[in-house]
Design a protein around this motif. Structure first.
Motif, PDB file in Angstrom:
ATOM      1  N   GLY A 135       0.809  -1.204   0.000  1.00  0.00           N
ATOM      2  CA  GLY A 135       0.000   0.000   0.000  1.00  0.00           C
ATOM      3  C   GLY A 135       0.851   1.266   0.000  1.00  0.00           C
ATOM      4  O   GLY A 135       1.975   1.277   0.497  1.00  0.00           O
TER       5      GLY A 135
ATOM      6  N   GLN B 232      -0.684  -0.693  -4.469  1.00  0.00           N
ATOM      7  CA  GLN B 232      -2.102  -0.390  -4.317  1.00  0.00           C
ATOM      8  C   GLN B 232      -2.250   0.967  -3.637  1.00  0.00           C
ATOM      9  O   GLN B 232      -2.017   1.093  -2.429  1.00  0.00           O
ATOM     10  CB  GLN B 232      -2.805  -1.489  -3.511  1.00  0.00           C
TER      11      GLN B 232
ATOM     12  N   GLN C 189      -3.968   3.980  -1.886  1.00  0.00           N
ATOM     13  CA  GLN C 189      -5.090   4.022  -0.950  1.00  0.00           C
ATOM     14  C   GLN C 189      -5.705   5.416  -0.907  1.00  0.00           C
ATOM     15  O   GLN C 189      -5.028   6.419  -1.144  1.00  0.00           O
ATOM     16  CB  GLN C 189      -4.626   3.602   0.443  1.00  0.00           C
TER      17      GLN C 189
ATOM     18  N   THR D 238      -7.929   3.844   5.649  1.00  0.00           N
ATOM     19  CA  THR D 238      -8.134   2.679   4.788  1.00  0.00           C
ATOM     20  C   THR D 238      -6.870   1.852   4.696  1.00  0.00           C
ATOM     21  O   THR D 238      -6.915   0.614   4.766  1.00  0.00           O
ATOM     22  CB  THR D 238      -8.577   3.130   3.381  1.00  0.00           C
ATOM     23  N   LEU D 239      -5.735   2.522   4.547  1.00  0.00           N
ATOM     24  CA  LEU D 239      -4.466   1.805   4.485  1.00  0.00           C
ATOM     25  C   LEU D 239      -4.233   1.006   5.762  1.00  0.00           C
ATOM     26  O   LEU D 239      -3.854  -0.177   5.711  1.00  0.00           O
ATOM     27  CB  LEU D 239      -3.328   2.801   4.240  1.00  0.00           C
TER      28      LEU D 239
ATOM     29  N   LYS E 230      -6.502  -2.100   5.971  1.00  0.00           N
ATOM     30  CA  LYS E 230      -6.097  -3.165   5.059  1.00  0.00           C
ATOM     31  C   LYS E 230      -4.807  -3.845   5.525  1.00  0.00           C
ATOM     32  O   LYS E 230      -4.610  -5.039   5.289  1.00  0.00           O
ATOM     33  CB  LYS E 230      -5.944  -2.620   3.643  1.00  0.00           C
TER      34      LYS E 230
END
Length: 403
Positions: free
Chosen positions: A29, A58, A60, A65-66, A69
């Protein structure tokens, strides 16, 4: 060579035998910030493949959110705020307490505190003027930072307090994801913000605000982003973690090697899948060239840096301990933790040392001493006393920051 490829010379390294990565394809991320450069370069320019890894980057939408995850395992590791990893370790901000790991430092310096065009028009262009405005009767000023336990919150709080402005009482603080800072400023939802680049430079470029202070003026060569993951990931994949450190160390060294490499990296970052911002707002501050929007320009003595012969990448125990002292100072922690013991658990010094030494990169001492802008010296020797040493603090109030 594609438009996003960087020219370099290297040799292929085969990783085999007992050192083979347990997991070869990793979800990594990152946030749309220029200090994600070393992770992006590692994934896209062949550094990961040298160590038998494939990195799926990915991007974010927010630090929350990071973090979520990372904790769920959807991300194996990430470009992370220092304080995000420690916040998750303590279970702050709505997350369950989870054993976390810091594998290495990714960068130092390169963040800023910006104020709005409206404050500039009103003559609030100095810290003294801001102090006067913050203590006037009426509506409080609203400042944005990117995550409640993150570095930007801590730089903003520290700087405001150093100017006699209590960050929890005299102003309001809100959380805004980095790429949304400029739209919020434009919509006049906030009066200022603390964030990483290129969003501070973009606000200046679009004449929406000005830079009042850089984070390196608060703490020269301060810790910023880290390569973070859960401790479970490290325990299950130690060879993978070490290989990932080595790959990013090489990419970090490459970026800092010369200006040509920095320019090509800035071009890479501007791509829509990465930072997605014009090169003219990324490159100058990436090279240490600052304009503040008030007519001042300078070449910063402590610009964003990614390696510095390994001085950047060492996961210093004292750096992690500093963030805990600020959590305690501002009421995020109700009691003093065992600062050193927690840092020793989080920082994966053994893996880092193995990776750095195998590449011939110097490994500094695990504690370092720094003097911050208010004259306070931090060396990790007395974290309990340090947290209590500030005239402005909120040691007993954890409700004020909404956690």
């Amino acid at each position: 060579m594609s438009e996003h490829e960087i020219s370099r010379n290297d040799t292929h390294i085969r990783v085999a035998g007992n050192d083979s990565p347990e997991k070869r394809v990793l979800n990594i991320g990152f946030m749309a910030l220029t200090d994600a450069a070393s992770v992006i370069v590692t994934a896209t320019q062949g550094f990961a493949e040298k160590y038998g890894l494939t990195l799926n980057l990915q991007r974010q939408a927010s630090w929350a959110t990071l973090r979520d995850k990372l904790l769920s395992g959807e991300l194996d590791a990430a470009h992370s705020l220092y304080g995000l990893i420690y916040g998750a370790q303590f279970g702050l901000g709505g997350a369950s307490a989870t054993d976390m790991a810091i594998l290495m430092g990714l960068n130092q310096n390169g963040q800023s505190i910006n104020l709005s065009h409206g404050l500039k028009f009103a003559g609030v262009t100095t810290s003294d003027a801001l102090n006067m405005r913050a203590h006037q009767k009426g509506a409080k000023l609203t400042f944005a930072q990117t995550f409640p336990t993150g570095t930007h919150a801590m730089w903003l709080y520290y700087w405001l307090a150093s100017q006699g402005i209590h960050p929890l009482d005299d102003v309001d603080s809100v959380v805004v994801p980095p790429p949304q800072m400029v739209p919020h400023l434009k919509a006049r939802r906030i009066d200022g913000f603390c964030v990483g680049e290129p969003w501070c430079a973009q606000a200046v470029e679009e004449n929406l605000g000005f830079t009042l202070a850089t984070s390196q003026s608060i703490w020269p060569n301060h810790p910023e982003k880290v390569l973070g993951c859960t401790r479970t990931f490290v325990e299950h994949n130690p060879n993978t973690a070490r290989a990932l450190i080595m790959a990013i160390l090489e990419a970090s060294r490459f970026i800092d090697e010369n200006e040509e490499n920095k320019r090509s990296t800035a071009q890479l970052l501007s791509g829509g899948e990465y930072v997605d911002a014009p090169l003219n707002v990324i490159q100058p501050r990436f090279l240490g060239q600052y304009q503040d929007g008030l007519g001042h320009a300078w070449l910063d003595a402590h610009p964003l840096r990614f390696h510095a012969e390994g001085a950047v990448n060492m996961p210093y125990l004292s750096d992690g301990m500093w963030f805990m002292t600020q959590f305690r100072r501002w009421g995020l922690l109700r009691d003093d933790p065992d600062y050193l013991a927690v840092a020793q658990q989080v920082h994966q010094l053994g893996l880092y040392r193995q990776a750095a030494e195998s590449l011939g990169i110097a490994v500094p001492e695990v504690m370092r001493s720094s003097q911050l802008l208010d004259g306070q010296v931090w060396d990790g020797s007395d974290p309990v006393g340090y947290a209590r040493s500030f005239s402005l603090n909120a040691l007993a109030d954890s409700t004020a920051v909404g956690l």
